[in-house]
Each structure stands twice: as C-alpha cells, then as structure tokens.
Design a protein around this motif. Structure first.
Motif, short mmCIF file in Angstrom:
data_model
loop_
_atom_site.label_atom_id
_atom_site.label_comp_id
_atom_site.label_asym_id
_atom_site.label_seq_id
_atom_site.Cartn_x
_atom_site.Cartn_y
_atom_site.Cartn_z
N HIS A 55 -1.50 -6.55 -6.75
CA HIS A 55 -1.85 -6.26 -5.54
C HIS A 55 -3.16 -6.69 -5.64
CE1 HIS A 55 -2.25 -4.68 -1.59
NE2 HIS A 55 -3.22 -4.30 -1.17
N GLU B 212 -8.96 -0.90 4.20
CA GLU B 212 -9.02 -2.34 4.33
C GLU B 212 -8.00 -2.20 6.03
OE1 GLU B 212 -7.98 -4.59 0.68
OE2 GLU B 212 -6.17 -3.79 1.09
N HIS C 45 0.82 -1.31 0.00
CA HIS C 45 -0.66 0.11 -0.01
C HIS C 45 1.31 1.43 0.04
CE1 HIS C 45 -3.55 -2.62 1.90
NE2 HIS C 45 -3.46 -2.40 0.75
N GLU D 290 -4.84 -10.62 -3.64
CA GLU D 290 -5.60 -10.02 -3.16
C GLU D 290 -7.72 -11.05 -3.12
OE1 GLU D 290 -5.21 -5.41 0.17
OE2 GLU D 290 -6.42 -5.91 -2.27
#
Ligand code: FE2
Ligand code: FE2
Length: 147
Positions: free
Chosen positions: A41, A108, A12, A45
């Motif tokens: 990413h 998140e 992130h 996820e």
C-alpha cells in the motif's frame, strides 16, 4: 471499475482491522499480516499516486508530509519486525503503529484525497487505479507474506 480512492480506502480499512486484531491477540503472526497489507500500500502510493500529485505545485507540501508519515510507519514497522512479541514493549509499539497509521489515514482521506480529486482528471485517476492494482498484485506475488 472502482476508483483509486475506493481502492485505497478499502485497504485502509483492512489494515486498521488487522492492527486491531494484532492489538487483541498480541501475536507476531498477525503483525506480519499487517505488514503484508501495509508494505504494498505504502509503496504503491509512493510509486503511482503521490508523484502525479507532486507535479501539482500547490499539493507538494501535503504530499511531502505524507511521505514523512509513511517513513514513520515504516520505521515503527521495522522495529516490530525485529522485536519478539513476548518483549515488554511489544504492546506499546503496536499501539504506536496503530496511532501512526490512524493519523495518516485520517489525513489522507480528509486532505489528500479531496485535493487529488480536484487535481487529477477522471482519466488519470482511472489509469492510476489500474496501475496500482497491477503493482499490488505483482508485489504480493513476489513477497509471500510470512517469513
Ligand atoms: Fe493510504
Ligand atoms: Fe499513504
């Protein structure tokens, strides 16, 4: 070994640093660096982290909201991909991407991760971390970053 949460948080940070750089330099090249970090990413996820959470009934809504945010990020990103960096709305589109990503990262890290830490055993989280790293490595090998 790093936990899945450490791995995702570090990415992130890398993504938002690259977006800040893209906002400063306004180049499509930097945008492609953002995309090369963001794509694996989001996919990683969706393939490995969200499904085991969806199986926990009370997290289903949180995860389905996260998928919606992923779709929004992907759609802004694909608009940017087909835009010219010299076009008049490039800067506002990059800003839109920044806002969408920042919002998702915040949710998140503040909602999904704490809920996941409660819902998943340490073993399961460890297994996801390993699978995620393998996936990410393969993806990057198969998708060289620049077009
Ligand atoms: Fe994430
Ligand atoms: Fe996400």
């Amino acid at each position: 070994m790093e936990t899945i949460y450490d791995i995702l948080k570090a990415e992130h940070k890398q993504v938002s640093d690259l977006i800040q750089q893209a906002m400063r330099d306004g180049s499509k090249e930097t945008f492609f660096k953002v995309k090369a970090k963001t794509d694996p990413h989001l996919l990683g996820e969706e393939k490995l982290f969200y499904p085991p959470l969806e199986q926990k009934g009370d997290l289903r809504e949180l995860v389905s909201h996260a998928y919606e945010e992923h779709n929004e990020i992907k759609s802004i990103s694909s608009e940017l991909e087909s835009m010219d960096a010299s076009s008049s709305n490039w800067t506002s589109k990059i800003k839109e991407l920044d806002e969408s990503v920042s919002h998702h990262v915040e949710e998140e890290e503040n909602k999904v991760f704490p809920a996941a830490q409660k819902a998943l055993s340490e073993d399961k989280a460890q297994q996801i971390a390993q699978q995620y790293l393998d996936f990410s490595k393969n993806f990057t090998q198969q998708h060289p970053s620049m077009p």
